[in-house]
Design an enzyme around this catalytic site. Sequence first.
Site, short mmCIF file in Angstrom:
data_model
loop_
_atom_site.label_atom_id
_atom_site.label_comp_id
_atom_site.label_asym_id
_atom_site.label_seq_id
_atom_site.Cartn_x
_atom_site.Cartn_y
_atom_site.Cartn_z
N SER A 110 -13.86 1.21 -4.08
CA SER A 110 -13.39 2.27 -4.97
C SER A 110 -11.93 2.57 -4.65
O SER A 110 -11.56 2.70 -3.48
CB SER A 110 -14.24 3.53 -4.79
OG SER A 110 -13.75 4.57 -5.59
N GLY A 111 -11.10 2.66 -5.67
CA GLY A 111 -9.69 2.96 -5.48
C GLY A 111 -9.34 4.35 -5.95
O GLY A 111 -10.20 5.11 -6.42
N SER A 112 -8.07 4.72 -5.86
CA SER A 112 -7.65 6.08 -6.23
C SER A 112 -7.70 6.32 -7.73
O SER A 112 -7.76 7.46 -8.18
CB SER A 112 -6.24 6.34 -5.71
OG SER A 112 -5.34 5.34 -6.15
N GLY A 114 -9.82 4.19 -9.84
CA GLY A 114 -11.11 3.72 -10.32
C GLY A 114 -11.55 2.52 -9.49
O GLY A 114 -10.96 2.21 -8.45
N PRO A 115 -12.61 1.82 -9.92
CA PRO A 115 -13.12 0.69 -9.15
C PRO A 115 -12.10 -0.45 -9.04
O PRO A 115 -11.26 -0.64 -9.92
CB PRO A 115 -14.34 0.23 -9.97
CG PRO A 115 -14.67 1.37 -10.86
CD PRO A 115 -13.39 2.08 -11.13
N ILE A 116 -12.18 -1.19 -7.93
CA ILE A 116 -11.34 -2.37 -7.71
C ILE A 116 -12.26 -3.59 -7.68
O ILE A 116 -13.27 -3.59 -6.96
CB ILE A 116 -10.53 -2.26 -6.42
CG1 ILE A 116 -9.58 -1.04 -6.49
CG2 ILE A 116 -9.72 -3.53 -6.16
CD1 ILE A 116 -8.80 -0.80 -5.22
N ASP A 240 3.78 3.92 5.18
CA ASP A 240 2.45 3.76 5.81
C ASP A 240 2.32 2.33 6.35
O ASP A 240 1.38 1.61 6.03
CB ASP A 240 1.35 4.06 4.79
CG ASP A 240 -0.02 4.23 5.44
OD1 ASP A 240 -0.10 4.23 6.68
OD2 ASP A 240 -1.01 4.34 4.70
#
Length: 402
Positions: A110-112, A114-116, A240
């Site tokens: 799950s990504g920021s 939606g799904p990946i 990061d």
Amino acid sequence: MSLQCNFSTSNRCNVNGVNNGVIIIPVILGFSSVVLIIIVLWKTCKMKQERERAPVLILQDKHEPVKRLENEYELMTNATEWILAAKDPSLKRWEIPAENLTGTLEYMQSGSYGPIYKANILTTDGSGEVKAVFKSLHDNANGKEILDFLDLLKFHVKICNHESIVKLLGCRTETLPLYLFLEYVSGGCLLHSLWQLRETEARSGEVVLRLTEKSVYSIVKQVACGLDYLTTKHKLIHGDIAARNILIHEDLTVKLTGLSLAFDVYKTGTLSSHKAAQVPIKWLAPERVIKRPITEKSDTWSFGILIYEVVTLGSPPYPEFQPLEIFPKLQRNYRMPKPSNSSNALYDLMKHCWQWKPYDRPNWSELINKLESLMNNADGVKLLQVADDLDLNQYKQAAGVF
């Protein structure tokens, strides 16, 4: 007569010595002053040049919203078709039709937005079928989320054009769900690959990297080249830098990912305190911990931590201390000791990245040149090894990553 001559000669010598001293000492002092002035001017000019070329960011408690038309979000919340029709025409050449998807979507995480997923696609440049990672926007996205995702696409079109950064393959923006297609990197996350090297036998079907001292230099040099591109070409920081945000191929080529903070800087010119605080403290430069202005030299500190991660095959930094114990120790000039796998030259490079004052740390071009020089004489045969295994829960606790 003899006594008079001797006295007279001695007197002349003393007078000459005094005269010579009167001349030589001011000359030496004057020359030293000129040299000192030149050094000060050179350092001042160098610092000015670095300030001009590097982004300087202030942490903000809240982002200033990107300027759009008045009430645009509200007007567009339910006008999905209008938004997609009015999108930036520069995205059109990156459009990949639905029929170019040649296989089923395989869920990854799950990504920021939606799904990946990952799947094979046919690229529009005629290069054939390739495996790609699909970042998707969830089906019930509102107008603001759609506009943000389209901004993310434009960010990748403009920024992700370097061999050491994950590249954009295309997009699909005609209808929901929206997709961002990125290149697939076969070896996956660098951190997980480093952990895998600790195992005595590789599990069937998984990639085993052959990592030597020379490989370490090669990997971190590629990362430094990508970061130099972000800074010099686009005035961005990464924000990061860590092994968890680098992908690696079996041939040891690496790609920077985890560009969400760079995307925020690209959109707003600032970095929100909330998002910046999501980076684990053990990777942060001191000025970021105390919320001082951020430059590329803040990334340089984190780059030193990355070198430590690679050479120790994925050990957490400062393993003997809790995250909140780190900053007071750094203030008292504590730095991590030299890892057993590290050469003196590589450890000196880490310490150079960990200078307390940002302007005492090397810039990217200096790091790239140094890494290139050291790589020429590094051991390319002996494989790096670490005796102890890592328990994931133990790692998370030691690294402050949850």
